[in-house]
Design an enzyme around this catalytic site. Structure first.
Site, PDB file in Angstrom:
ATOM      1  N   ASN A  97       0.842  -1.193   0.000  1.00 34.46           N
ATOM      2  CA  ASN A  97       0.000   0.000   0.000  1.00 34.46           C
ATOM      3  C   ASN A  97       0.877   1.242   0.000  1.00 34.46           C
ATOM      4  O   ASN A  97       1.940   1.275   0.622  1.00 34.46           O
ATOM      5  CB  ASN A  97      -0.909   0.007   1.234  1.00 34.46           C
ATOM      6  CG  ASN A  97      -1.997  -1.041   1.146  1.00 34.46           C
ATOM      7  OD1 ASN A  97      -2.607  -1.203   0.091  1.00 34.46           O
ATOM      8  ND2 ASN A  97      -2.239  -1.767   2.221  1.00 34.46           N
ATOM      9  N   GLN A 104      -2.815   2.868   3.372  1.00 38.59           N
ATOM     10  CA  GLN A 104      -1.567   2.595   4.092  1.00 38.59           C
ATOM     11  C   GLN A 104      -1.662   3.131   5.519  1.00 38.59           C
ATOM     12  O   GLN A 104      -1.938   4.304   5.734  1.00 38.59           O
ATOM     13  CB  GLN A 104      -0.373   3.239   3.374  1.00 38.59           C
ATOM     14  CG  GLN A 104       0.953   2.959   4.082  1.00 38.59           C
ATOM     15  CD  GLN A 104       2.170   3.576   3.366  1.00 38.59           C
ATOM     16  OE1 GLN A 104       2.028   4.197   2.311  1.00 38.59           O
ATOM     17  NE2 GLN A 104       3.334   3.405   3.943  1.00 38.59           N
ATOM     18  N   HIS A 110       6.470  -1.372   3.438  1.00 36.17           N
ATOM     19  CA  HIS A 110       6.365  -2.801   3.753  1.00 36.17           C
ATOM     20  C   HIS A 110       5.627  -3.505   2.636  1.00 36.17           C
ATOM     21  O   HIS A 110       4.759  -2.920   1.974  1.00 36.17           O
ATOM     22  CB  HIS A 110       5.661  -3.040   5.090  1.00 36.17           C
ATOM     23  CG  HIS A 110       4.343  -2.335   5.227  1.00 36.17           C
ATOM     24  ND1 HIS A 110       4.258  -0.987   5.536  1.00 36.17           N
ATOM     25  CD2 HIS A 110       3.072  -2.767   5.085  1.00 36.17           C
ATOM     26  CE1 HIS A 110       2.995  -0.630   5.596  1.00 36.17           C
ATOM     27  NE2 HIS A 110       2.242  -1.697   5.309  1.00 36.17           N
TER      28      HIS A 110
HETATM   29  P1  5GP Z   1      -0.796  -1.145   5.704  1.00 36.77           P
HETATM   30  O1  5GP Z   1      -2.255  -0.876   5.845  1.00 36.77           O
HETATM   31  O2  5GP Z   1       0.028   0.013   6.188  1.00 36.77           O
HETATM   32  O3  5GP Z   1      -0.403  -1.633   4.345  1.00 36.77           O
HETATM   33  O4  5GP Z   1      -0.500  -2.382   6.641  1.00 36.77           O
HETATM   34  C1  5GP Z   1      -0.068  -2.260   7.962  1.00 36.77           C
HETATM   35  C2  5GP Z   1      -0.167  -3.632   8.575  1.00 36.77           C
HETATM   36  O5  5GP Z   1       0.549  -3.614   9.792  1.00 36.77           O
HETATM   37  C3  5GP Z   1      -1.588  -4.076   8.895  1.00 36.77           C
HETATM   38  O6  5GP Z   1      -1.894  -5.282   8.197  1.00 36.77           O
HETATM   39  C4  5GP Z   1      -1.580  -4.270  10.414  1.00 36.77           C
HETATM   40  O7  5GP Z   1      -2.343  -5.378  10.832  1.00 36.77           O
HETATM   41  C5  5GP Z   1      -0.105  -4.453  10.696  1.00 36.77           C
HETATM   42  N1  5GP Z   1       0.287  -4.031  12.029  1.00 36.77           N
HETATM   43  C6  5GP Z   1      -0.043  -2.848  12.628  1.00 36.77           C
HETATM   44  N2  5GP Z   1       0.494  -2.792  13.853  1.00 36.77           N
HETATM   45  C7  5GP Z   1       1.194  -3.951  14.014  1.00 36.77           C
HETATM   46  C8  5GP Z   1       1.972  -4.470  15.096  1.00 36.77           C
HETATM   47  O8  5GP Z   1       2.138  -3.863  16.144  1.00 36.77           O
HETATM   48  N3  5GP Z   1       2.524  -5.705  14.908  1.00 36.77           N
HETATM   49  C9  5GP Z   1       2.376  -6.404  13.736  1.00 36.77           C
HETATM   50  N4  5GP Z   1       2.967  -7.604  13.672  1.00 36.77           N
HETATM   51  N5  5GP Z   1       1.646  -5.946  12.707  1.00 36.77           N
HETATM   52  C10 5GP Z   1       1.057  -4.730  12.854  1.00 36.77           C
END
Ligand code: 5GP
Length: 126
Positions: A97, A104, A110
């Site tokens: 994202n 995001q 990531h």
């Molecule tokens: P994005 O929406 O930014 O692409 O994805 C962020 C991801 O990080 C989400 O899938 C969310 O579940 C994960 N995430 C957020 N906080 C934490 C955390 O403290 N530990 C882990 N392992 N994953 C996290």
């Protein structure tokens, strides 16, 4: 300064804190270029997040600012993680994202690695 239009990199973001070992993560893999760990809210039987070690807010930031060694090391790490998890036979999906429309949440670049079931349509309808 990120090229992406996102705010400057924030060293307090959750993934930066994991990289510094300030908070734990359920680690899958680590090398000089990448750290991988299980997503805290998995959306598939396998849902791993792979992050580069450098301070990049987003894919746009990483693609524009990372060295060739960082990009190569990171991409090879993603491939190795999928291979080592035994995902190649049945397949997997990578997703990154970038910015507001993508949703995001964490402003450290990531890649999501999803596997372990039929993953359905590429995009949600809404
Ligand atoms: P994005 O929406 O930014 O692409 O994805 C962020 C991801 O990080 C989400 O899938 C969310 O579940 C994960 N995430 C957020 N906080 C934490 C955390 O403290 N530990 C882990 N392992 N994953 C996290």
């Amino acid at each position: 300064m990120p090229v992406s239009g996102l705010p400057p990199y924030d060293d307090a973001n959750i993934f930066a804190r994991m990289l510094r070992g300030e908070i734990p993560c359920n680690k899958v893999y680590e090398d000089d270029w990448a750290l991988a760990f299980h997503d805290i809210h998995p959306q598939a039987p396998t849902h791993v997040l792979v992050i580069p070690k450098g301070r990049y807010c987003s894919f746009a930031d990483f693609a524009a600012g990372a060295s060739e060694a960082e990009i190569a090391g990171f991409m090879r790490a993603v491939g190795k993680i999928a291979r080592d998890l035994g995902l190649e036979a049945l397949g997997y999906r990578l997703l990154a994202n970038m910015g507001a429309d993508s949703g995001q949440e964490v402003a450290h670049f990531h890649v999501h690695l999803f596997a372990g079931r039929k993953l359905g349509r590429m995009l949600a309808s809404t």
